[in-house]
Motif scaffolding. Structure first.
Motif, PDB file in Angstrom:
ATOM      1  N   THR A 226     -45.407  12.935-120.833  1.00  0.00           N
ATOM      2  CA  THR A 226     -44.193  12.656-121.581  1.00  0.00           C
ATOM      3  C   THR A 226     -44.332  13.194-123.003  1.00  0.00           C
ATOM      4  N   ARG A 227     -43.341  13.993-123.420  1.00  0.00           N
ATOM      5  CA  ARG A 227     -43.322  14.531-124.774  1.00  0.00           C
ATOM      6  C   ARG A 227     -41.894  14.494-125.313  1.00  0.00           C
ATOM      7  N   PRO A 228     -41.718  14.397-126.617  1.00  0.00           N
ATOM      8  CA  PRO A 228     -40.357  14.437-127.188  1.00  0.00           C
ATOM      9  C   PRO A 228     -39.718  15.803-126.956  1.00  0.00           C
ATOM     10  N   HIS A 229     -38.410  15.795-126.760  1.00  0.00           N
ATOM     11  CA  HIS A 229     -37.639  17.034-126.622  1.00  0.00           C
ATOM     12  C   HIS A 229     -36.682  17.109-127.809  1.00  0.00           C
ATOM     13  N   THR A 230     -36.844  18.129-128.646  1.00  0.00           N
ATOM     14  CA  THR A 230     -36.052  18.212-129.879  1.00  0.00           C
ATOM     15  C   THR A 230     -35.020  19.329-129.864  1.00  0.00           C
ATOM     16  N   LEU A 447     -41.133   7.172-124.070  1.00  0.00           N
ATOM     17  CA  LEU A 447     -41.046   7.596-125.464  1.00  0.00           C
ATOM     18  C   LEU A 447     -40.597   6.442-126.353  1.00  0.00           C
ATOM     19  N   ASP A 448     -41.047   6.437-127.582  1.00  0.00           N
ATOM     20  CA  ASP A 448     -40.559   5.458-128.550  1.00  0.00           C
ATOM     21  C   ASP A 448     -39.051   5.628-128.706  1.00  0.00           C
ATOM     22  N   GLU A 450     -36.790   5.370-126.425  1.00  0.00           N
ATOM     23  CA  GLU A 450     -36.102   5.847-125.225  1.00  0.00           C
ATOM     24  C   GLU A 450     -35.326   4.702-124.592  1.00  0.00           C
ATOM     25  N   ARG A 458     -36.131   9.194-116.271  1.00  0.00           N
ATOM     26  CA  ARG A 458     -37.436   9.860-116.396  1.00  0.00           C
ATOM     27  C   ARG A 458     -38.339   9.463-115.238  1.00  0.00           C
ATOM     28  N   ASN A 502     -39.174  16.949-119.661  1.00  0.00           N
ATOM     29  CA  ASN A 502     -39.028  16.223-120.918  1.00  0.00           C
ATOM     30  C   ASN A 502     -37.657  16.379-121.561  1.00  0.00           C
TER      31      ASN A 502
END
Length: 613
Positions: A226-230, A447-448, A450, A458, A502
């Motif tokens: 899991t990684r942030p998607h920006t 994610l924080d 989420e 997810r 992600n």
């Protein structure tokens, strides 16, 4: 591509076991019809059957490299799509190459980086390295599990192979299936590492397994994180397209004829159109193939799963992309042929129970193999981009179990409908599935910030990418390699998988439809009909003659009173299915018949020892 096998026995000299090694190797002949080779040195024996794809004269295996401290030997199955870049890097580090094959790049990569070579590979692969310098075997499988890889621990080492049949050819590995094996067989959850056969395991995707005199160790070198998607929507769509263009370019590389598998759905149509555009720049035309059934287009009956026949959309894509296209049209006689059923079971080593969908896939690949050696497929796009009905089904979203089981249960009914009630009680499939689900979701990181809904989606995406996709990849690999056809799966490139996984669900379905990102990323190369088409699964015949043939075969099976299949199958349930008066022309009506016939033929072919205690 190829098939690999081997045996490590630290307490004996395997030069005395040439006959057994040859038997193990020959079970892989279907995977490698072009060449064979074996290599034995003390406690290690390696076997290889080759399907020549790159550097046809120079890629023979097992491939070895002599070092001052001992020999390093490799057997390799698959393709490394970035082998050209790795070759340049290794050459800069002083390595010299005798061939143009990706196999030698992997071998030299191991000499340079050890088992960390896996971190550098982009591709589909399963390979084993015997490293005499440390008397150890290293087994490595690709990140997504595209190529199969099995092993069986022995008292003094290990057996391994691309398929269970290679291991079962060794007398040390009995053909035994216990209750846990049956549980895995009669559910669709694909427990990581589980191989159904007792004592046998899969090398898990993204994993290195090392065997030496001190024992066996496993290490995951990749997992879905899991990684942030920006990125915003436009950037995300552009990135997806850029990745797809690069992936298709890499996967079109081959020294043999290539083609596309085309179903008329979004996934395969996008792949075909991108490939046609790339090859067209070099004056080449793409060949494409599709499966169809006699009378299907003219007499198609829509249902909840399949609203439209494939063929009109296939032809739209072929015209738009300018492919050299061929429909492979199958009839009910071929689909119901017990000889074809036997070939499918031999290919899978198990009674898969998917009936005409397995038979048609095998027959499609067999017909393609007469004209091409490599095919690119749209497989796995539904798992990556969110294409299945269960992604949009509120009951499946909130079901607290594997979401496809909710969907399949609704559409196909009870999977084990012909099994004996006492067997069902002993297996307790509900508890097995619940335990599997709990294990599958335990490690998914949130994610924080989420939202509950985004994390739920997810989780569903993660389950499809780490469980469901492996069922379909195994089916694809076994059916294709049974006829010596290499099928590549561009949507399983780990860079694409990581990026799209992600991406928040709100972006994956920004227009309220399935696979929004893929549709927009490839909109410029798609015919409008395909752009607008609703997801339709792999086709299934609607010909009542197929169902009638199954009923006749079931009646013949019922006449064999002493057949061991009736230790598992309830005779009266099967009799009711065989005697049904209404036409048996839907998957739900045929499911029990196909399961029983598959089980019976599997028992005839493999004579498994079924342990129900």
């Amino acid at each position: 591509m190829c098939g690999i096998t081997g045996w490590v026995s630290f307490d004996r000299d395997l030069r005395a076991e040439a006959v057994t090694l040859d038997a193990m190797t020959e079970t892989m002949a279907c995977r490698g019809p072009d060449d064979r080779g074996t290599w034995v040195q003390g406690p290690a024996a390696l076997g290889h059957r080759r399907l020549a794809i790159i550097d046809l004269p120079g890629g023979s295996q097992p491939m070895t490299a002599d070092t001052p401290n001992g020999t390093v030997a490799l057997v390799y199955s698959g393709e490394a799509y970035n082998f050209t870049e790795l070759r340049r890097e290794l050459a800069d580090r002083g390595h010299r190459f005798a061939t143009d094959s990706d196999t030698e790049v992997v071998l030299r990569g191991y000499l340079e980086w050890g088992e960390q070579v896996a971190d550098r590979l982009n591709g589909m692969y399963a390979f084993a390295v015997w490293d005499q310098r440390q008397d150890k075997l290293v087994m490595i499988r690709d990140r997504m599990g595209i190529k199969p890889f099995y092993y069986f621990r022995t008292p003094d080492g290990v057996l391994f192979g691309s398929e269970p049949k290679a291991i079962l050819a060794n007398p040390l590995a009995p053909a035994r299936v216990g209750l846990n094996g049956l549980r895995e067989l009669f559910t669709m959850i694909k427990t990581p590492g589980h191989a159904v056969w007792e004592g046998m395991n899969e090398v898990e995707p993204g994993t290195v397994v090392t065997v030496d005199r001190s024992g066996l160790r496993r290490r995951a070198y990749w997992q879905l994180e899991t990684r942030p998607h920006t990125d915003d929507r436009d950037t995300t769509i552009t990135t997806v397209r850029s990745l797809l263009d690069d992936i298709v370019r890499r996967q079109l590389v081959a020294d043999v004829p290539r083609c596309m598998l085309l179903s008329g759905g979004l996934d395969s149509s996008a792949m075909t159109a991108l490939a046609a555009r790339q090859l067209g720049r070099h004056g080449e035309k793409v060949r494409s193939f599709a499966v169809d059934f006699v009378g299907q287009s003219d007499h198609f009956i829509a249902d909840e799963l399949r609203g439209t026949p494939d063929t009109p959309y296939v032809h739209d894509v072929a015209r738009r992309a300018g492919t050299e296209h061929q429909d492979i049209v199958l009839d009910s006689r071929a689909l119901a042929d017990p000889d074809i059923r036997a070939k499918v079971i031999r290919a899978r080593d198990l009674p898969a129970g998917l009936g005409d969908m397995d038979a048609s896939l095998y027959l499609l690949f067999r017909a393609i193999r007469d004209q091409s050696t490599v095919a690119l497929s749209g497989e796995s796009a539904d798992e990556v981009f969110g294409g299945y009905l269960q992604f949009f089904d509120e009951e499946a979203r909130r079901g607290g179990t594997f979401p496809w089981l909710v969907s399949l249960g609704r559409h196909f009914g009870e999977d084990a409908e012909v099994l004996r009630p006492e067997l069902l009680d002993a297996m307790n499939l509900e508890a097995y599935v619940a335990d599997g689900y709990a294990g599958a979701v335990a490690g998914i990181r949130r994610l924080d910030g989420e939202s509950d809904f985004e994390f739920r989606m997810r989780t569903i995406c993660h389950l499809h990418l780490t469980r469901f996709v492996r069922i379909l990849l195994d089916r694809k690999d076994r059916a294709s390699m049974a006829v010596g056809l290499e099928v590549r799966v561009p949507f399983c490139d780990h860079r694409l998988v990581e990026y799209v996984y992600n991406t928040p669900w709100a972006l994956k379905s920004f227009d309220g439809r399935e696979k929004s990102l893929l549709r927009e990323a490839t909109a410029d190369v798609l015919p409008q009909s395909v752009y607008d088409r609703v997801k339709s699964p792999y086709p299934s015949t609607q010909d009542p003659k197929y169902g009638a043939a199954l009923q006749d075969q079931a009646k013949d099976l019922l006449s064999r009173s002493g057949h061991p299949v009736f230790d598992l199958v309830d005779r009266e349930r099967l009799r009711r299915a065989a005697d049904r008066d209404v036409p048996v022309n839907t998957q739900a009506q045929r499911r029990g018949l196909e399961r029983a016939l598959d089980l019976a033929l599997w028992m005839d072919l493999y004579k498994p020892d079924i342990a129900l205690d």
